[in-house]
Design a protein around this motif. Structure first.
Motif, PDB file in Angstrom:
ATOM      1  N   GLN A  10       0.821  -1.207   0.000  1.00  0.00           N
ATOM      2  CA  GLN A  10       0.000   0.000   0.000  1.00  0.00           C
ATOM      3  C   GLN A  10       0.853   1.254   0.000  1.00  0.00           C
ATOM      4  O   GLN A  10       1.987   1.249   0.419  1.00  0.00           O
ATOM      5  CB  GLN A  10      -0.842   0.027   1.262  1.00  0.00           C
ATOM      6  CG  GLN A  10      -1.960  -0.963   1.209  1.00  0.00           C
ATOM      7  CD  GLN A  10      -2.792  -0.851   2.459  1.00  0.00           C
ATOM      8  OE1 GLN A  10      -2.271  -0.723   3.545  1.00  0.00           O
ATOM      9  NE2 GLN A  10      -4.081  -0.883   2.286  1.00  0.00           N
ATOM     10  N   ARG A  70       2.798  -1.937   5.601  1.00  0.00           N
ATOM     11  CA  ARG A  70       2.894  -1.267   6.897  1.00  0.00           C
ATOM     12  C   ARG A  70       2.897  -2.222   8.081  1.00  0.00           C
ATOM     13  O   ARG A  70       3.086  -1.830   9.219  1.00  0.00           O
ATOM     14  CB  ARG A  70       1.744  -0.275   7.053  1.00  0.00           C
ATOM     15  CG  ARG A  70       1.803   0.826   5.997  1.00  0.00           C
ATOM     16  CD  ARG A  70       0.994   2.019   6.407  1.00  0.00           C
ATOM     17  NE  ARG A  70      -0.408   1.706   6.600  1.00  0.00           N
ATOM     18  CZ  ARG A  70      -1.015   1.668   7.770  1.00  0.00           C
ATOM     19  NH1 ARG A  70      -0.355   1.931   8.858  1.00  0.00           N
ATOM     20  NH2 ARG A  70      -2.286   1.383   7.834  1.00  0.00           N
ATOM     21  N   ASP A 243     -10.103   2.097   2.424  1.00  0.00           N
ATOM     22  CA  ASP A 243      -9.308   0.891   2.163  1.00  0.00           C
ATOM     23  C   ASP A 243      -9.286  -0.035   3.380  1.00  0.00           C
ATOM     24  O   ASP A 243      -8.622  -1.074   3.368  1.00  0.00           O
ATOM     25  CB  ASP A 243      -7.892   1.227   1.671  1.00  0.00           C
ATOM     26  CG  ASP A 243      -7.085   1.996   2.680  1.00  0.00           C
ATOM     27  OD1 ASP A 243      -7.677   2.457   3.681  1.00  0.00           O
ATOM     28  OD2 ASP A 243      -5.873   2.159   2.487  1.00  0.00           O
ATOM     29  N   ASN A 244     -10.021   0.333   4.409  1.00  0.00           N
ATOM     30  CA  ASN A 244     -10.175  -0.577   5.553  1.00  0.00           C
ATOM     31  C   ASN A 244     -11.591  -1.155   5.601  1.00  0.00           C
ATOM     32  O   ASN A 244     -12.042  -1.653   6.628  1.00  0.00           O
ATOM     33  CB  ASN A 244      -9.845   0.147   6.859  1.00  0.00           C
ATOM     34  CG  ASN A 244      -8.342   0.369   7.000  1.00  0.00           C
ATOM     35  OD1 ASN A 244      -7.548  -0.414   6.480  1.00  0.00           O
ATOM     36  ND2 ASN A 244      -7.944   1.424   7.688  1.00  0.00           N
ATOM     37  N   ASP A 261      -8.484  -3.931   9.928  1.00  0.00           N
ATOM     38  CA  ASP A 261      -7.392  -3.036  10.338  1.00  0.00           C
ATOM     39  C   ASP A 261      -7.752  -2.246  11.601  1.00  0.00           C
ATOM     40  O   ASP A 261      -7.995  -1.038  11.553  1.00  0.00           O
ATOM     41  CB  ASP A 261      -7.054  -2.084   9.173  1.00  0.00           C
ATOM     42  CG  ASP A 261      -5.709  -1.399   9.367  1.00  0.00           C
ATOM     43  OD1 ASP A 261      -5.106  -1.613  10.432  1.00  0.00           O
ATOM     44  OD2 ASP A 261      -5.283  -0.656   8.472  1.00  0.00           O
TER      45      ASP A 261
END
Ligand SMILES: Nc1ncnc2c1ncn2[C@@H]1O[C@H](COP(=O)(O)OP(=O)(O)O)[C@@H](O)[C@H]1O
Ligand SMILES: [Mg+2]
Length: 392
Positions: A10, A70, A243-244, A261
């Protein structure tokens, strides 16, 4: 045998947090040293790790797909076994640390009074404390709603806002002890830049920090009030960006979004999740503005490739769906638009700091975010009429 695939990692659009005074470089480098002697997972060691923990009984090849830059994040698929998703953070997020996601997901899975919200999360499998690895159900067919369109289609927005309201409402009714509430506190995202030391300034990220600082200090009063209103009222996601949020694109008519997440999850103000979702919609809009636009809002609207009316509509759908599902009204005594608009502004101001930290300056999208964020925080009533036009 393990077969390894790697999806592109990402971008830098996440993970940034600030809620105290200035972000310190010390925080950014807070690696996992404090976690002691843990086994750092790699693609090649995942199969053995799962087998040792009794979580894998492969009858054929084990496919490991690396998913994130990450954290160590991997999707594991094998014939005859359910897909699994493993995550091991690389770094601690101050002040919640590096163990929040695993501890919180385990906590939610154990409490009967939170059962009514578990369907909004991927099924919890195990949290291994010694290695700080969280294992949940793998969702190989799911995609982030971001990958399916900006702004997302109305049914996705409705389902997302509806599930968010369910999560907030169910957890608000759960009776946590004071200790549990303190253990699982979420981060107050509203920054306070009132007391800046020379040391803070010396450590400030990038060129242009003084511009952000000037805006923050001019907003000192509304930011202070918004910060003081923060309450640990219910379970919030804390990093509620598109995006979560995953959905199965094949499940027609029933998108059933799953929230992933949870590194910043905890007990906090539900309107931060809603504000972040709205801030995210606005952020994609400012990203679509061509760089040569002037400094007035009308020229930005003309220069954006995402039509502003689509963003206004998306925000309206989110707010209406959330209000309906949470049994609140948009205006009146339990009206929540003003605070929501202010927190969307806070989300945009976070993006400015993100730009300073990642590229050392204020890129065009961050420049527009700074100005839009300032209006949202400083004049929420006025800004609310613009961004959620059909509602007010
Ligand atoms: N349960 C899951 N099944 C399949 N893929 C997942 C699952 N959870 C997360 N992912 C994918 O892994 C990526 C990274 O996970 P995430 O928890 O968001 O980590 P990060 O902190 O790096 O953003 C997500 O963007 C998503 O695409
Ligand atoms: Mg993520």
């Amino acid at each position: 045998m393990t077969k390894i695939r790697s999806d592109s990692p990402q971008g830098p659009n996440g993970g940034m947090t600030w809620g105290g005074s200035l972000p310190s470089p010390l925080h950014r480098d807070a690696r996992l040293a404090s976690l002691g002697n843990i086994q750092h997972l790699e693609a090649a060691s995942v199969e053995g790790w799962l087998a040792r923990h009794g979580l894998l009984h492969p009858r054929g090849d084990v496919r490991v797909t690396l998913l994130s830059g990450r954290a160590f994040a991997a999707l594991v698929e094998t014939e005859g076994d359910r897909p699994l998703f493993l995550k091991q953070p690389f770094a601690a997020i101050p002040p919640v640390g590096a163990r929040r996601e695993g501890m919180l997901l385990r906590f939610v899975s154990q409490r009967e009074d939170l059962e009514g919200l578990r369907h909004v999360l991927a099924n919890f499998v195990v949290y291994d404390e010694p290695d700080n690895v969280t294992v949940t159900a793998g969702l190989p067919l799911h995609r982030t709603i971001h990958s399916l369109g900006v702004p997302p289609a109305d049914p996705l927005l409705r389902a997302t806002a509806g599930r968010l309201a369910t999560m907030h409402t169910v957890s608000a009714a759960a009776e946590l002890t004071d200790e549990e509430r303190a253990t699982y506190q979420a981060i107050n995202p509203v920054p306070s830049y009132d007391r800046i030391t020379p040391d803070d300034l010396a450590n400030a990220p990038g060129n242009g920090f003084v511009l952000l600082l000037a805006v923050m200090q001019a907003l000192s009063e509304p930011l202070g009030a918004a910060r003081a209103e923060w309450r640990p009222a219910c379970l919030i996601h804390g990093d509620f960006r598109d995006d979560n949020i995953l959905i199965d694109p094949a499940a027609e008519g029933d998108p059933s979004p799953v929230f992933i997440d949870w590194e910043m999850g905890g007990w906090g103000d539900p309107l931060w999740d809603l504000g972040a979702l709205i801030g995210q919609l606005l952020y994609y809009w400012v990203e679509s503005i061509r760089a040569e636009q002037g400094s007035d809002f009308a020229s930005w609207v003309r220069g954006a490739s995402i039509p502003f009316h689509r963003v206004q509509h998306a925000i309206q759908v989110v707010l209406e769906s959330y209000a309906e599902a949470s049994g609140r009204t948009l205006s009146g005594p339990d009206g929540f638009i003003d605070r929501c608009v202010q927190l969307a502004g806070v989300f945009l101001l976070h993006r400015v700091l993100g730009s300073l930290e990642s590229i050392g300056g204020i890129h065009p999208a961050a420049f527009y975010s700074l100005h839009l964020g300032r209006t949202l925080v400083g004049q929420p009533r006025h800004a609310g009429r613009i961004i959620a036009k059909g509602l007010l």
